[in-house]
Design an enzyme around this catalytic site. Structure first.
Site, PDB file in Angstrom:
ATOM      1  N   HIS A 179       6.704  -0.308 -16.433  1.00 13.27           N
ATOM      2  CA  HIS A 179       7.710   0.734 -16.497  1.00 13.27           C
ATOM      3  C   HIS A 179       6.946   2.051 -16.816  1.00 13.27           C
ATOM      4  O   HIS A 179       6.159   1.940 -17.913  1.00 13.27           O
ATOM      5  CB  HIS A 179       8.650   0.382 -17.619  1.00 13.27           C
ATOM      6  CG  HIS A 179       9.625  -0.590 -17.163  1.00 13.27           C
ATOM      7  ND1 HIS A 179      10.814  -0.667 -17.753  1.00 13.27           N
ATOM      8  CD2 HIS A 179       9.537  -1.368 -15.976  1.00 13.27           C
ATOM      9  CE1 HIS A 179      11.557  -1.639 -17.116  1.00 13.27           C
ATOM     10  NE2 HIS A 179      10.920  -1.914 -16.107  1.00 13.27           N
ATOM     11  N   ARG A 223       7.287   1.163 -11.831  1.00  9.80           N
ATOM     12  CA  ARG A 223       8.794   1.640 -11.956  1.00  9.80           C
ATOM     13  C   ARG A 223       8.807   3.078 -12.513  1.00  9.80           C
ATOM     14  O   ARG A 223       8.295   3.270 -13.604  1.00  9.80           O
ATOM     15  CB  ARG A 223       9.716   0.553 -12.518  1.00  9.80           C
ATOM     16  CG  ARG A 223      11.239   1.073 -12.306  1.00  9.80           C
ATOM     17  CD  ARG A 223      11.953   0.099 -13.174  1.00  9.80           C
ATOM     18  NE  ARG A 223      12.242   0.799 -14.574  1.00  9.80           N
ATOM     19  CZ  ARG A 223      13.170   0.459 -15.386  1.00  9.80           C
ATOM     20  NH1 ARG A 223      13.990  -0.334 -14.998  1.00  9.80           N
ATOM     21  NH2 ARG A 223      13.319   1.198 -16.614  1.00  9.80           N
ATOM     22  N   TYR A 245      19.146   6.301 -18.849  1.00 12.46           N
ATOM     23  CA  TYR A 245      18.595   4.964 -18.585  1.00 12.46           C
ATOM     24  C   TYR A 245      16.964   4.944 -18.423  1.00 12.46           C
ATOM     25  O   TYR A 245      16.456   5.794 -17.563  1.00 12.46           O
ATOM     26  CB  TYR A 245      19.302   4.147 -17.414  1.00 12.46           C
ATOM     27  CG  TYR A 245      18.545   2.957 -17.282  1.00 12.46           C
ATOM     28  CD1 TYR A 245      17.586   2.699 -16.177  1.00 12.46           C
ATOM     29  CD2 TYR A 245      18.533   1.986 -18.240  1.00 12.46           C
ATOM     30  CE1 TYR A 245      16.783   1.857 -15.959  1.00 12.46           C
ATOM     31  CE2 TYR A 245      17.838   0.994 -17.969  1.00 12.46           C
ATOM     32  CZ  TYR A 245      17.078   0.822 -17.049  1.00 12.46           C
ATOM     33  OH  TYR A 245      16.102  -0.119 -17.103  1.00 12.46           O
ATOM     34  N   ASP A 282      15.088   2.555 -10.645  1.00 14.63           N
ATOM     35  CA  ASP A 282      16.198   1.517 -11.166  1.00 14.63           C
ATOM     36  C   ASP A 282      17.399   2.585 -11.445  1.00 14.63           C
ATOM     37  O   ASP A 282      17.338   3.359 -12.163  1.00 14.63           O
ATOM     38  CB  ASP A 282      16.074   0.966 -12.295  1.00 14.63           C
ATOM     39  CG  ASP A 282      17.083  -0.091 -12.868  1.00 14.63           C
ATOM     40  OD1 ASP A 282      16.930  -1.035 -13.537  1.00 14.63           O
ATOM     41  OD2 ASP A 282      18.223  -0.001 -12.131  1.00 14.63           O
ATOM     42  N   HIS A 293      20.333   1.764 -12.166  1.00 16.23           N
ATOM     43  CA  HIS A 293      21.121   1.074 -12.930  1.00 16.23           C
ATOM     44  C   HIS A 293      22.725   0.943 -12.755  1.00 16.23           C
ATOM     45  O   HIS A 293      23.275   1.293 -13.545  1.00 16.23           O
ATOM     46  CB  HIS A 293      20.811   1.549 -14.211  1.00 16.23           C
ATOM     47  CG  HIS A 293      20.560   0.545 -15.350  1.00 16.23           C
ATOM     48  ND1 HIS A 293      21.369   0.417 -16.329  1.00 16.23           N
ATOM     49  CD2 HIS A 293      19.465  -0.260 -15.570  1.00 16.23           C
ATOM     50  CE1 HIS A 293      21.213  -0.577 -17.047  1.00 16.23           C
ATOM     51  NE2 HIS A 293      19.979  -1.070 -16.655  1.00 16.23           N
ATOM     52  N   GLU A 338      16.530  -0.277  -6.954  1.00 14.42           N
ATOM     53  CA  GLU A 338      17.135  -1.243  -7.723  1.00 14.42           C
ATOM     54  C   GLU A 338      18.668  -0.935  -8.414  1.00 14.42           C
ATOM     55  O   GLU A 338      18.879   0.295  -8.557  1.00 14.42           O
ATOM     56  CB  GLU A 338      16.332  -1.676  -9.008  1.00 14.42           C
ATOM     57  CG  GLU A 338      16.803  -2.644  -9.820  1.00 14.42           C
ATOM     58  CD  GLU A 338      16.096  -2.896 -10.893  1.00 14.42           C
ATOM     59  OE1 GLU A 338      14.877  -2.558 -11.004  1.00 14.42           O
ATOM     60  OE2 GLU A 338      16.629  -3.531 -11.931  1.00 14.42           O
ATOM     61  N   GLU A 370      19.961  -8.653 -11.514  1.00  9.59           N
ATOM     62  CA  GLU A 370      19.371  -9.258 -12.831  1.00  9.59           C
ATOM     63  C   GLU A 370      20.742  -9.405 -13.666  1.00  9.59           C
ATOM     64  O   GLU A 370      20.554 -10.219 -14.678  1.00  9.59           O
ATOM     65  CB  GLU A 370      18.686  -7.854 -13.589  1.00  9.59           C
ATOM     66  CG  GLU A 370      19.579  -6.722 -13.789  1.00  9.59           C
ATOM     67  CD  GLU A 370      18.722  -5.562 -14.564  1.00  9.59           C
ATOM     68  OE1 GLU A 370      17.480  -5.398 -13.878  1.00  9.59           O
ATOM     69  OE2 GLU A 370      18.914  -5.303 -15.566  1.00  9.59           O
ATOM     70  N   ARG A 413      16.892 -10.183  -8.109  1.00 11.24           N
ATOM     71  CA  ARG A 413      16.432 -10.039  -9.314  1.00 11.24           C
ATOM     72  C   ARG A 413      16.919 -10.897 -10.238  1.00 11.24           C
ATOM     73  O   ARG A 413      16.491 -11.154 -11.318  1.00 11.24           O
ATOM     74  CB  ARG A 413      16.725  -8.784  -9.872  1.00 11.24           C
ATOM     75  CG  ARG A 413      16.230  -7.511  -9.122  1.00 11.24           C
ATOM     76  CD  ARG A 413      15.290  -6.601  -9.735  1.00 11.24           C
ATOM     77  NE  ARG A 413      15.542  -6.301 -10.785  1.00 11.24           N
ATOM     78  CZ  ARG A 413      14.563  -6.139 -12.046  1.00 11.24           C
ATOM     79  NH1 ARG A 413      13.503  -6.927 -11.701  1.00 11.24           N
ATOM     80  NH2 ARG A 413      14.834  -5.864 -12.975  1.00 11.24           N
ATOM     81  N   GLU A 458       8.733  -8.326 -12.646  1.00  6.27           N
ATOM     82  CA  GLU A 458       8.731  -7.341 -13.734  1.00  6.27           C
ATOM     83  C   GLU A 458       7.758  -7.549 -14.752  1.00  6.27           C
ATOM     84  O   GLU A 458       8.023  -8.576 -15.245  1.00  6.27           O
ATOM     85  CB  GLU A 458      10.282  -6.950 -14.079  1.00  6.27           C
ATOM     86  CG  GLU A 458      10.355  -5.929 -15.039  1.00  6.27           C
ATOM     87  CD  GLU A 458      11.802  -5.410 -15.207  1.00  6.27           C
ATOM     88  OE1 GLU A 458      12.582  -6.266 -14.669  1.00  6.27           O
ATOM     89  OE2 GLU A 458      12.171  -4.367 -15.815  1.00  6.27           O
ATOM     90  N   TRP A 512      26.767   1.233 -17.671  1.00  8.86           N
ATOM     91  CA  TRP A 512      25.475   1.880 -18.298  1.00  8.86           C
ATOM     92  C   TRP A 512      24.251   1.576 -17.596  1.00  8.86           C
ATOM     93  O   TRP A 512      24.140   0.296 -16.958  1.00  8.86           O
ATOM     94  CB  TRP A 512      25.501   1.230 -19.840  1.00  8.86           C
ATOM     95  CG  TRP A 512      24.035   1.532 -20.345  1.00  8.86           C
ATOM     96  CD1 TRP A 512      23.758   2.662 -20.647  1.00  8.86           C
ATOM     97  CD2 TRP A 512      23.079   0.917 -20.619  1.00  8.86           C
ATOM     98  NE1 TRP A 512      22.393   2.803 -21.142  1.00  8.86           N
ATOM     99  CE2 TRP A 512      22.036   1.503 -21.005  1.00  8.86           C
ATOM    100  CE3 TRP A 512      23.029  -0.847 -20.207  1.00  8.86           C
ATOM    101  CZ2 TRP A 512      20.616   0.914 -21.157  1.00  8.86           C
ATOM    102  CZ3 TRP A 512      21.591  -1.447 -20.491  1.00  8.86           C
ATOM    103  CH2 TRP A 512      20.590  -0.454 -20.893  1.00  8.86           C
TER     104      TRP A 512
HETATM  105  C1  CS2 Z   1      16.545  -3.096 -16.550  1.00  8.33           C
HETATM  106  C2  CS2 Z   1      16.682  -3.820 -18.000  1.00  8.33           C
HETATM  107  O1  CS2 Z   1      14.505  -4.180 -16.525  1.00  8.33           O
HETATM  108  C3  CS2 Z   1      15.395  -3.392 -15.995  1.00  8.33           C
HETATM  109  O2  CS2 Z   1      15.491  -3.444 -14.692  1.00  8.33           O
HETATM  110  O3  CS2 Z   1      17.654  -3.018 -15.736  1.00  8.33           O
HETATM  111  O4  CS2 Z   1      15.911  -3.263 -18.747  1.00  8.33           O
HETATM  112  C4  CS2 Z   1      18.307  -3.824 -18.524  1.00  8.33           C
HETATM  113  O5  CS2 Z   1      18.517  -2.665 -18.920  1.00  8.33           O
HETATM  114  C5  CS2 Z   1      18.074  -4.670 -19.732  1.00  8.33           C
HETATM  115  O6  CS2 Z   1      17.538  -6.053 -19.520  1.00  8.33           O
HETATM  116  C6  CS2 Z   1      19.312  -4.780 -20.451  1.00  8.33           C
HETATM  117  O7  CS2 Z   1      19.454  -5.770 -21.236  1.00  8.33           O
HETATM  118 MG    MG Z   2      17.225  -3.202 -13.734  1.00 10.14          MG
END
Ligand code: CS2
Ligand code: MG
Length: 402
Positions: A122, A147, A159, A210, A212, A236, A262, A283, A339, A402
């Site tokens: 990240h 990312r 985010y 991402d 999100h 993502e 995820e 994911r 990741e 969120w």
């Molecule tokens: C995020 C996560 O890593 C990612 O791709 O979407 O950091 C996510 O926000 C957290 O796991 C939520 O607990």
């Molecule tokens: Mg994510």
């Protein structure tokens, strides 16, 4: 070999983690991650009250039957709490089995399909130039895939962006923090961000982003199309993923690869996305997706439809999950990318592990089992602290993802 008992260790070395330890009559024990960020105690209660009493006397080698017992036996099937609880048991049993056979877990999953696991990190910044600095810093660290998330002009809090000089951690003590969201500001900003970064670093580094869960399908289609010149490795969570059919609209408009999952907890959350090839990377993780037993079945289905894995690996998934993910990553034919948000050094002390990072890749190591343990004494020094993930509202106050 029989299961004698199981214990739950809840600790908070920089952040909350829930770990299940399953013990056997031969002295071998296994670890399972049971962390569900912001809902940790729901999983603790589900395990304590409804799962652990049923484990005593079971043969830990019977991973398939135990999985089916916990899944079909729940009656109220699926969902993140149930599937995270099942995952914790499943990870622990696979850990026990591989330890008893004295092999690293990947040897029970098909052996090695590769020697190393490509990871992405990240890079985030409060503004485009800070973000670019972070991208260049992570290139220096050897990452091949990055990312990119940035603060957005005119929006307070975004985010994936840490406060200046802090590590990124979304969950905060006390009640949920409120973020604000403006889709138009986001959509007009992100393509320009990637244009600037690509112009500066060239084409070689893989770039990811991402969204999100925050766009509608047509908004995500616009973003995907406008990002095409910058050749993202993936976009993502472009949309809120409850309605799998909505990805048909998105897929019609853009060739930007899509990653999602995820927050998925079973194959039923994504079977349409896979079989209609509406996504490129899945994911869903071993932690929130029902464990190794279920992830193997889901990944094998995905392989038929050219969908690759891209397991979630945020810091709110413990080193136990990272270890389990890496054994799967090393073995699955249709592995895509992993990741990698490095945990704080204190977390690595609480969860000593065999896996390591080198030159843009992670290696699971060859310790028997998952190759991870928990230091009970150290964990005990950091008790659980209630924490919530943020909530998000649009400019007019409407609740949003969120
Ligand atoms: C995020 C996560 O890593 C990612 O791709 O979407 O950091 C996510 O926000 C957290 O796991 C939520 O607990
Ligand atoms: Mg994510």
């Amino acid at each position: 070999m029989k299961i004698t008992h199981a214990e739950i260790i809840v600790c908070s070395p920089t952040r909350n983690f829930v770990t299940l330890v399953v013990h056997t009559d031969e002295g071998i024990y296994g670890l399972g991650d049971a962390t569900l960020n912001g809902r940790e105690m729901a999983v603790v209660s589900y395990l304590q009250e409804h799962v652990i009493p049923c484990l005593t006397g079971k043969d830990p080698f019977n991973t398939e039957d135990t999985w089916q017992f916990l899944y079909k036996g729940a009656y109220w099937k699926r969902g993140p709490v149930t599937m995270t609880s099942i995952a914790a048991v499943d990870m622990a049993l696979w850990d026990i089995k591989a330890k008893a056979l004295n092999v690293p877990l990947y040897q029970l999953l098909g052996g090695k399909s590769r020697e190393k696991v490509l990871v992405y990190c990240h890079a985030n910044g409060t503004d485009p130039h800070h973000t670019l600095e972070e991208v260049e810093k992570h290139i220096e660290m050897g990452y091949k895939a990055i990312r990119v998330q940035s603060g957005i002009p005119g929006m307070r809090g975004t985010y994936g962006v840490a406060k200046k000089g802090e590590k990124y951690e979304p969950a905060t003590p006390g009640l949920p923090q409120q973020y604000e969201w403006n889709t138009e500001k986001y959509l007009s900003f992100v393509p320009r961000l990637f244009e600037m970064i690509r112009n500066k670093i060239g084409e070689e580094i893989l770039l990811l982003h991402d969204a999100h869960h925050r766009l509608t399908p047509i908004e995500a289609a616009r973003l995907g199309r406008e990002l095409e010149p910058y050749h993202l490795f993936w976009l993502e969570d472009p949309v809120s993923e409850e309605l799998q059919e909505s990805f048909r609209l998105l897929r019609r408009h853009t060739t930007t690869p899509i990653a999602v999952g995820e927050i998925f907890s079973s194959v039923f959350d994504c079977h349409l996305l896979i079989t209609e090839q509406l996504i490129d990377y899945l994911r869903m993780t071993v932690l929130h997706g029902g464990g190794i037993t279920h992830i193997l079945k889901t990944a094998h289905l995905a392989e038929i439809y050219n969908v690759r894995t891209g397991f979630h690996g945020a810091t709110d998934l413990s080193p136990v999950t990272m270890a389990a993910s890496l054994h799967l990553d090393l073995s699955l034919h249709n592995f895509g990318i992993q990741e990698h948000m490095p945990h704080e050094p204190l977390v690595d002390e609480v969860f000593p592990h065999a896996y390591f990072f080198a030159g843009g890749y992670l290696y699971p190591g060859d310790a028997p089992g998952l190759g991870v343990d928990i230091n009970r004494q150290l964990a005990g020094k950091y008790p659980y602290r209630p924490a919530y993930l943020p909530i998000n509202r649009r400019d007019d106050g409407t609740m949003w993802n969120w």
